[in-house]
Enzyme design. Structure first.
Site, PDB file in Angstrom:
ATOM      1  CB  THR A 141      -0.935   0.021   1.225  1.00  0.00           C
ATOM      2  OG1 THR A 141      -0.146  -0.119   2.413  1.00  0.00           O
ATOM      3  CG2 THR A 141      -1.943  -1.120   1.157  1.00  0.00           C
ATOM      4  CB  ALA A 171       1.662   3.181  -4.757  1.00  0.00           C
ATOM      5  CG  ASP A 172      -3.006   2.278  -2.191  1.00  0.00           C
ATOM      6  OD1 ASP A 172      -3.796   2.592  -3.086  1.00  0.00           O
ATOM      7  OD2 ASP A 172      -2.571   1.115  -2.045  1.00  0.00           O
ATOM      8  CE1 TYR A 173      -2.137   4.714   4.907  1.00  0.00           C
ATOM      9  CE2 TYR A 173      -1.170   2.709   4.009  1.00  0.00           C
ATOM     10  CZ  TYR A 173      -2.049   3.336   4.873  1.00  0.00           C
ATOM     11  OH  TYR A 173      -2.848   2.584   5.702  1.00  0.00           O
ATOM     12  N   GLY A 180      -2.031   9.595  -1.416  1.00  0.00           N
ATOM     13  CA  GLY A 180      -2.865  10.379  -0.512  1.00  0.00           C
ATOM     14  C   GLY A 180      -2.120  11.553   0.080  1.00  0.00           C
TER      15      GLY A 180
END
Length: 397
Positions: A166, A168-170, A173
């Site tokens: 995750t 890349a997600d964080y 964001g």
């Protein structure tokens, strides 16, 4: 007063990337309204370890400080209600596949007319433009396409997950929050909002130091190196005598000279065979082997203390149990315990960054699905209880 008080954010996204932007804003005072599918909710509610609340620890931690309402964005009435909410909001966060909201007739072309000052964060696998724009993407794909997965792992092993799938997600964001705040600043000055467009892979590519210019200028294709780091040595993870690990980072010749003296190997530094970065890089196995032999002769605690006295950057390679026991984490309040009415007391990572004058906070954990329907629809749209019950019966909310 928190710095983002007075800002209202609609979070219609799912999972982590765009919702994490909204979470950061909620920590610093923005009113964040999480819009979820009736009866289903954000899939993040089911991602991770399930608690007695029925929602997971991921949801409880990452949906902190948010209010939850339910709304079917595919329903004609639901679309109209979203438009009404947008007219009362400053920011909308979404991470559907490009073209999805346009297909539902609630894309930027529509919502920017409803609210000309609207700032709209759009996170997708590859961004809103380009030949890959319609392809789906998750954090693992962002890590891979962004270039960090190729670098993760040992030289003789396949590419590994760079710590977390995750990441890349964080990162998206986080960059999303930065973009939204800058866009809000512009909207305040001009009266005109804009889109903040992020592909999951882009923040990953952005943080890979000289990877791009080194290839462009010298044709150098960096390969997996395991724990060591390109361009500097010794700069790796080393085992200690008590079966733990430390990280040591000698980023220049002076620091290495200090380490060499500490190890009783003064002769290899300065004018010795390992005196320069170039000399050390030419014999990484020899240098790392020398450092490892020294760390193995001491406990983890002793290595850290000895390095601190010698001004050699060193720290433990911390597992989560060590993090919970560490006095630095405690002194900085990096872990905060929040009492949730549905799941009891839960420890979660505290707010970052630390503002000394107007700090953020974790006030509540992830809410129950639709917990704020009456509050939001009543106060913002003036819908009464009877009408809400009718909308619920129709599957609109």
């Amino acid at each position: 007063m928190k710095p983002l008080e007075g800002i209202r954010v609609l979070d219609i996204a799912t999972y982590i990337a765009a919702p994490y932007c909204a979470t950061i804003m909620a920590e610093f005072g923005a009113e964040v309204i999480k819009v979820e599918m009736p009866g289903v909710g954000d899939p993040c509610r089911r991602l991770g370890s399930v608690t007695e609340a029925g929602d997971t620890l991921v949801w409880l931690s990452e949906a902190r400080n948010k209010k939850s309402i339910t709304l079917n964005l595919k329903d004609p009435k639901g679309k109209e209600m979203l438009k009404q909410l947008v007219s009362e909001a400053d920011v909308l966060c979404e991470n559907f596949r490009p073209g999805t909201l346009e297909k539902w007739s609630i894309g930027w072309d529509v919502l920017s007319i409803v609210n000309p000052k609207l700032v709209m964060l759009r996170v997708s696998g590859y961004g809103q433009t380009g030949p890959y724009r319609e392809q789906p993407g998750f954090g693992r794909i962002g890590n891979a396409f962004g270039g960090i997965s190729f670098l993760a792992g040992d030289p003789d092993r396949p590419p590994a997950t760079p710590g977390s799938a995750t990441l890349a997600d964080y990162m998206s964001g986080l960059y999303g929050a930065l973009g939204v705040v800058m866009a809000l600043r512009s909207a305040e000055a001009t009266g005109v909002g804009q889109q903040v467009d992020i592909g999951l892979y882009e923040p990953i590519f952005r943080i890979l130091d000289e990877l791009a210019p080194a290839y462009d200028k010298f044709g150098f294709i960096r390969q997996r190196m395991g724990a060591p780091t390109v361009n500097v040595c010794p700069h790796s993870h080393y085992p200690t005598g008590d079966d733990r690990w430390v990280a040591i980072a000698c980023t220049n010749d002076k620091i290495f000279a200090r380490l060499a003296k500490l190890m009783g190997q003064d002769d290899v530094a300065n004018n010795g065979r390992y005196g320069t970065i170039q000399q050390r890089e030419a014999d990484r196995p020899g240098v790392d082997g020398m450092v490892e032999a020294w760390t193995r002769s001491h406990t983890q605690k002793d290595v850290v203390e000895l390095c601190a006295k010698a001004e050699v950057p060193c720290g433990i390679v911390a597992a989560i149990d060590e993090i919970f026991e560490d006095p630095q984490y405690a002194a900085r309040d990096n872990i905060v315990r929040v009492n949730d009415p549905r799941a009891g007391e839960i420890a979660v990572p505290n707010v970052v960054p630390r503002l000394t004058g107007t700090p953020g906070s974790v006030d509540t954990l992830g809410p129950a699905l639709g917990a704020n329907n009456a509050e939001i629809y009543g106060e913002l749209l003036g819908i009464g209880d009877e009408a809400l019950r009718a909308l619920a019966g129709e599957g609109v909310i």
